[in-house]
Design a protein around this motif. Structure first.
Motif, PDB file in Angstrom:
ATOM      1  N   LYS A  67       6.080 -12.383  -2.197  1.00  0.00           N
ATOM      2  CA  LYS A  67       6.343 -11.279  -3.120  1.00  0.00           C
ATOM      3  C   LYS A  67       7.823 -11.281  -3.496  1.00  0.00           C
ATOM      4  O   LYS A  67       8.605 -10.440  -3.029  1.00  0.00           O
ATOM      5  CB  LYS A  67       5.929  -9.954  -2.480  1.00  0.00           C
ATOM      6  CG  LYS A  67       4.425  -9.878  -2.228  1.00  0.00           C
ATOM      7  CD  LYS A  67       3.955  -8.508  -1.772  1.00  0.00           C
ATOM      8  CE  LYS A  67       2.434  -8.541  -1.602  1.00  0.00           C
ATOM      9  NZ  LYS A  67       1.882  -7.297  -1.040  1.00  0.00           N
ATOM     10  N   ASN A 111       5.425  -0.426  -8.093  1.00  0.00           N
ATOM     11  CA  ASN A 111       4.542  -0.931  -7.040  1.00  0.00           C
ATOM     12  C   ASN A 111       3.243  -1.571  -7.533  1.00  0.00           C
ATOM     13  O   ASN A 111       2.799  -2.581  -7.006  1.00  0.00           O
ATOM     14  CB  ASN A 111       4.223   0.204  -6.064  1.00  0.00           C
ATOM     15  CG  ASN A 111       3.583  -0.298  -4.785  1.00  0.00           C
ATOM     16  OD1 ASN A 111       4.045  -1.285  -4.225  1.00  0.00           O
ATOM     17  ND2 ASN A 111       2.540   0.367  -4.342  1.00  0.00           N
ATOM     18  N   LEU A 112       2.637  -0.961  -8.543  1.00  0.00           N
ATOM     19  CA  LEU A 112       1.309  -1.449  -8.922  1.00  0.00           C
ATOM     20  C   LEU A 112       1.316  -2.428 -10.086  1.00  0.00           C
ATOM     21  O   LEU A 112       0.260  -2.896 -10.520  1.00  0.00           O
ATOM     22  CB  LEU A 112       0.387  -0.262  -9.206  1.00  0.00           C
ATOM     23  CG  LEU A 112       0.049   0.541  -7.939  1.00  0.00           C
ATOM     24  CD1 LEU A 112      -0.827   1.736  -8.267  1.00  0.00           C
ATOM     25  CD2 LEU A 112      -0.658  -0.367  -6.921  1.00  0.00           C
ATOM     26  N   TRP A 126      -6.512  -5.158  -1.796  1.00  0.00           N
ATOM     27  CA  TRP A 126      -6.532  -3.712  -1.541  1.00  0.00           C
ATOM     28  C   TRP A 126      -6.230  -2.939  -2.825  1.00  0.00           C
ATOM     29  O   TRP A 126      -6.610  -1.782  -2.957  1.00  0.00           O
ATOM     30  CB  TRP A 126      -5.477  -3.369  -0.478  1.00  0.00           C
ATOM     31  CG  TRP A 126      -4.093  -3.715  -0.948  1.00  0.00           C
ATOM     32  CD1 TRP A 126      -3.485  -4.926  -0.829  1.00  0.00           C
ATOM     33  CD2 TRP A 126      -3.202  -2.890  -1.671  1.00  0.00           C
ATOM     34  NE1 TRP A 126      -2.255  -4.914  -1.423  1.00  0.00           N
ATOM     35  CE2 TRP A 126      -2.050  -3.660  -1.939  1.00  0.00           C
ATOM     36  CE3 TRP A 126      -3.248  -1.563  -2.114  1.00  0.00           C
ATOM     37  CZ2 TRP A 126      -0.961  -3.158  -2.648  1.00  0.00           C
ATOM     38  CZ3 TRP A 126      -2.158  -1.057  -2.814  1.00  0.00           C
ATOM     39  CH2 TRP A 126      -1.025  -1.855  -3.079  1.00  0.00           C
ATOM     40  N   ALA A 127      -5.551  -3.597  -3.796  1.00  0.00           N
ATOM     41  CA  ALA A 127      -5.096  -2.880  -4.987  1.00  0.00           C
ATOM     42  C   ALA A 127      -6.054  -3.002  -6.167  1.00  0.00           C
ATOM     43  O   ALA A 127      -5.834  -2.386  -7.209  1.00  0.00           O
ATOM     44  CB  ALA A 127      -3.711  -3.389  -5.392  1.00  0.00           C
ATOM     45  N   HIS A 181       0.850  -1.176   0.000  1.00  0.00           N
ATOM     46  CA  HIS A 181       0.000   0.000   0.000  1.00  0.00           C
ATOM     47  C   HIS A 181       0.900   1.246   0.000  1.00  0.00           C
ATOM     48  O   HIS A 181       1.888   1.304   0.734  1.00  0.00           O
ATOM     49  CB  HIS A 181      -0.901  -0.005   1.247  1.00  0.00           C
ATOM     50  CG  HIS A 181      -1.938   1.048   1.168  1.00  0.00           C
ATOM     51  ND1 HIS A 181      -1.714   2.351   1.551  1.00  0.00           N
ATOM     52  CD2 HIS A 181      -3.212   1.017   0.703  1.00  0.00           C
ATOM     53  CE1 HIS A 181      -2.798   3.059   1.347  1.00  0.00           C
ATOM     54  NE2 HIS A 181      -3.729   2.281   0.827  1.00  0.00           N
ATOM     55  N   GLY A 195      -1.638  -5.988   1.914  1.00  0.00           N
ATOM     56  CA  GLY A 195      -1.064  -4.667   1.703  1.00  0.00           C
ATOM     57  C   GLY A 195       0.382  -4.441   2.092  1.00  0.00           C
ATOM     58  O   GLY A 195       0.925  -3.369   1.826  1.00  0.00           O
TER      59      GLY A 195
END
Lengths: 346, 346, 346, 346
Positions: free
Chosen positions: D239, D24-25, C327-328, C13, C208
């Motif tokens: 991750k 990040n996304l 959350w994304a 996040h 997150g």
């Protein structure tokens, strides 16, 4: 008190005791490097029809299963077994203690089927996430099974074929192997087992020895420095002679097979006694373990005279109990059991 | 061939074999729940002067060390031992196999000193990073040590005091305990050991049994469900009678002590023979193991007639070798050794 | 490409990244002994309504499960889990690697029932041979389960009651706990979990964070020297700040709950999209994982535009696939999925 | 407060944080199967001059040591290390937890000599009882060592030669590898290490990353299904991008080497400051750790302004303390230390 409690409730076959006494004062090097062990290994190789077999002696069954399985599995592998398999239920988690999972599959009367095995392995590799799962790395079967049942030669061949096609070893737990080989209802020989299995053990503890199991690696596949691995697991006997002399005796003049045949004869007699008293069978096995269903009250009475094992609850009023014969069972024991059953049947 | 190779090179004391034969056909429940085991435990409790002691039988020494240490240590602890300790050198890493480190300290003739122990533990807790280090959780000593030496009562008391002050158990490996107790040069009794140690074992394998070690928990501190932990480690013998009958025999009419005394007498005779032949001692121990220095050529000759153990290289031309007596050593063996030494001395 | 593959397919996040950047150059002691960790622990204690809770941070879920289970079980115990439980299937045998068995019980939609649990434990102790079996020593449940399902408060209370009556801890794997707590179909609060469980963890990785799980021991039952045990398992992060800062951020101003609620809102939207396209559900869960059945051909097409997970074969022509929100997940992702489904539906 | 406590007391190099934020996304597959990991691996292969190297990312050093050592050792083997080696002292027994012994050898300033290594292995095989001992199966060295010292190329070659002659792998722990490579007093390059070692790791945690170590298998010798073994040890990061992005950044435009060189420059400055203040060195290292001897009173004063590490007691009134520089150390920190030392020197 007569006992059908199990096949390790007496000492050793008298010939074994005699041989221990005869050889008692001969000084020998320890840890299995003595000529009795060597002789016993040769006799076992011959009996197996497998001159190149590598044979090692261990003290007991759980120890043997854990040592064989944990040294043959790779880090990322587990061992497939029937969910009723001894390694999955009655060894206090000894396999898991070595860091490996027992992959339990459904069974029928204690037996794993080649179809279920094949399908399980295929399903494993079909799962996209299999790298996060325990790899099937070995197949464990017991013969006779925990229920006294036996694989047919065709069934063993089918299991071996699945193993070979997947390049994983087939391991047969022969804690009661003698009783399986001498059953009147089997087409499987010791040579068949040596041919079809990658590793197996010939049980001594339950077939006339004070202790001891003989592991047979049939494919030049003994793990390297296996003695060290046994020692590391606390399983290396200082007086290896105790195992060598016992197995040398058992494999001299067919003693192992003859005492096993005797137990089978007694088991056939036992079945007749039980049938004669109209006892309901839970599972009538071709080997030395018989499972019957008795009313709980009758059990309470019977156990005053006879030792046997509780197996499992059947229903509120009945329990499955197990009667076992061995090399030490005598005709008189059968007769006494018959009388005891008569007494408590009315 | 005469043998001074070790104290486990023959079978069992004849009274043990006789007792096994006498009791052979009595049906008994397995896994140590038989009356022979119970009787043996009571005799051991009495011999230890410790009526509340909890006694368990295991098969061999490495197994016993691993089972006791791994069930008594906490997750974050290791066991302190002399760097020459059996657990640190000759057990193939059996302690580490259970996930615990052996914390090796310096020693003198195989013995750990209370001063070194105390200083090590103090240093551990003085280190600011100790949470990242293996906690000292137990002290392992052997008595006699691997060099045949013995702790004095004062030394044992001092070690026990350090352990008590740090709340960690003191564990004594008594693989050769009988030979230590019957030494002519000791002030330590079995009762002292039971009082000072939290757990120890009385060796059977090296003192006249076919196999077997009796673990004694002296402070109501047997790990819970210890039988399960033994089973999990592959160390539970099905025919527990084999251990019970042997220890019951050894602790009847002081047999354990008498056969140990015999070995000590033979060891004293052995020292005289060696001295008489001007053999240089590497370490003249108060128990049944004697270490001498021989020229390599003489060793080659001597081993044609006598079995003994190589211990370690001394220098280019000499080697340390070990002679061991046992309950089975006879006067004739000493005489034969003397003759053999004479022959190869010129 | 839009992704519904899982809830750990993006980074962290943005508030977490911002906080890491802000605090980046502040020198801090390592291994979790920094003020961010302390602050995060306090916020978690407060959120749990459990001021005495002991909180520890670990890096990932499998690691957390293995560390908690292996330090809380006794030597003779195993952990009970649903046969679909993550520890039983998808952790590569990490629990067995610690020497303990997973005792797998049947489940329904990933959930263990108190009745099955109670009956299993009763059956265990009713078995005369239980000392040779792995003792039930802990209960592991996941909430949400691997199928996205949730226990009701009554179900959790019933499980906790069985555990309490048997004196074994209840451990809840909350890898996706936020999504469970924010479900529109739950009566279970974080305080309920803290009250009913003996230990649980609040998942960060899937909710997150870049990584990190917060273990909460609720009954003053953190294993002694837990930091050492974590280190011993290779699970102690040098820069403990990475975990402390992340959890401090997540538990500031309800961020953890708000981003979880967002994922739930997206999951509700996802269900509508799937329903709108007449997709057959395999299991419509109350949390962020949805399982549907698709024709294999359609899957091949769809995966050109959308990332999702294969779950299992359904029949020859169909497969169960999983869509996951997090959350994304953005409204645009749902719209894009809708368009993709439209395209491949005709 | 200025800190010279260690090289992991700040967050990550700012370029790493920036890269994490930028990416990040982007949705990515987990567990290291993303393009950042692939790119990082390629850059590492290139930097090592070893195009066939197999590279894997783990989270921390202890975890990496345990995973590499336990998957590469055979059942009967242990790992040789200096007695001051991190695996022998400061990893809470993590190697023993995997069932393997650390075979500790004497060292000089943290370094193992080829002569000692060779002699130890020769002695092992010369011992007649070696089958009962832990086999030397791997050599572990750290470079820089725990004392900040470095092997010369000739020393590394000699160690590698012994390993090769005994067919056991040489494993180099490079937790601080950057600082070793950028030392002004070394002739060892990353390519030399890749050539001479069978496996090594490039430390990230102590060289600018939030976490992460890159293991490099140089001889096509990565253990099979290593991902599964990592998962089984709780060491597989969901991750994986967190590791991939960090190492990709570190190995872009020489960042890893430049920030290491900065730390070395700061360390040279640090030495000057300490010398200027007449501080006595315990060990003046060629890398980023410096060990000095201070009076205990002065330590008490100094620690009000400066963070540093206690190393060990020197004598009653003095203590060895450690100052460490890193990529984050600034000239101002040196100046501030100088002022602090001035203040407390009179």
């Amino acid at each position: 008190m007569i006992s059908f409690e199990n096949d390790y409730n007496t000492g050793a076959h008298p010939q074994i005791l005699a041989r221990l006494a005869e050889t008692n004062l001969e000084p020998l090097t320890g840890y299995g490097a003595d000529h009795f062990c060597e002789s016993a290994k040769n006799k076992i190789r011959e009996a197996c029809g497998c001159p190149d077999a590598e044979v090692e002696f261990l003290v007991g069954g759980t120890q043997t299963n854990a040592a064989v399985i944990s040294t043959m599995l790779k880090d990322y592998e587990g061992v497939i077994a029937a969910d009723t398999g001894h390694v999955n239920v009655h060894e206090a988690g000894a396999i898991e203690y070595t860091g490996h999972k027992v992959l339990a599959l459904p069974q029928k009367e204690g037996k794993l089927s080649a179809a279920d095995l094949s399908s399980y392995i295929a399903g494993f590799y079909a799962d996209e996430t299999y790298e996060h799962m325990v790899f099937p790395g070995m197949v464990y079967i017991s013969h006779p099974t925990e229920y006294g049942t036996l694989y047919t030669k065709a069934e063993l061949e089918a299991l071996a074929e699945v193993c070979r096609s997947r390049s994983i070893p087939l391991f047969l737990d022969g804690a009661r192997l003698g009783y399986g080989l001498m059953s009147r209802h089997t087409d499987v020989t010791l040579q068949d087992i040596a041919r079809l299995c990658d590793v197996f053990y010939i049980g001594g503890t339950k077939v006339g020895a004070l202790c001891g199991e003989a592991v047979v690696f049939t494919k030049q596949n003994r793990p390297p420095h296996f003695i060290n691995s046994i020692k590391k697991r606390g399983a290396l006997l200082a007086k290896g002679r105790l195992l060598g002399i016992q197995f040398d005796t058992l494999f001299t003049d067919n003693l192992y097979f003859e005492i096993s045949r005797h137990a089978i004869n007694m088991a056939e007699g036992l079945k007749k006694v039980l049938e004669g008293r109209q006892i309901e069978f839970y599972l009538k096995s071709p080997t030395n373990q018989q499972f019957v269903i008795l009313e709980n009250e009758r059990i309470s009475e019977l156990k005053k005279d006879v030792m046997f094992s509780f197996w499992e609850k059947y229903d509120e009023n009945h329990t499955v109990i197990r009667f076992v014969t061995s090399w030490a069972t005598a005709e008189e024991d059968l007769a006494a059991l018959d009388r005891a059953l008569e007494e408590y049947s009315s």
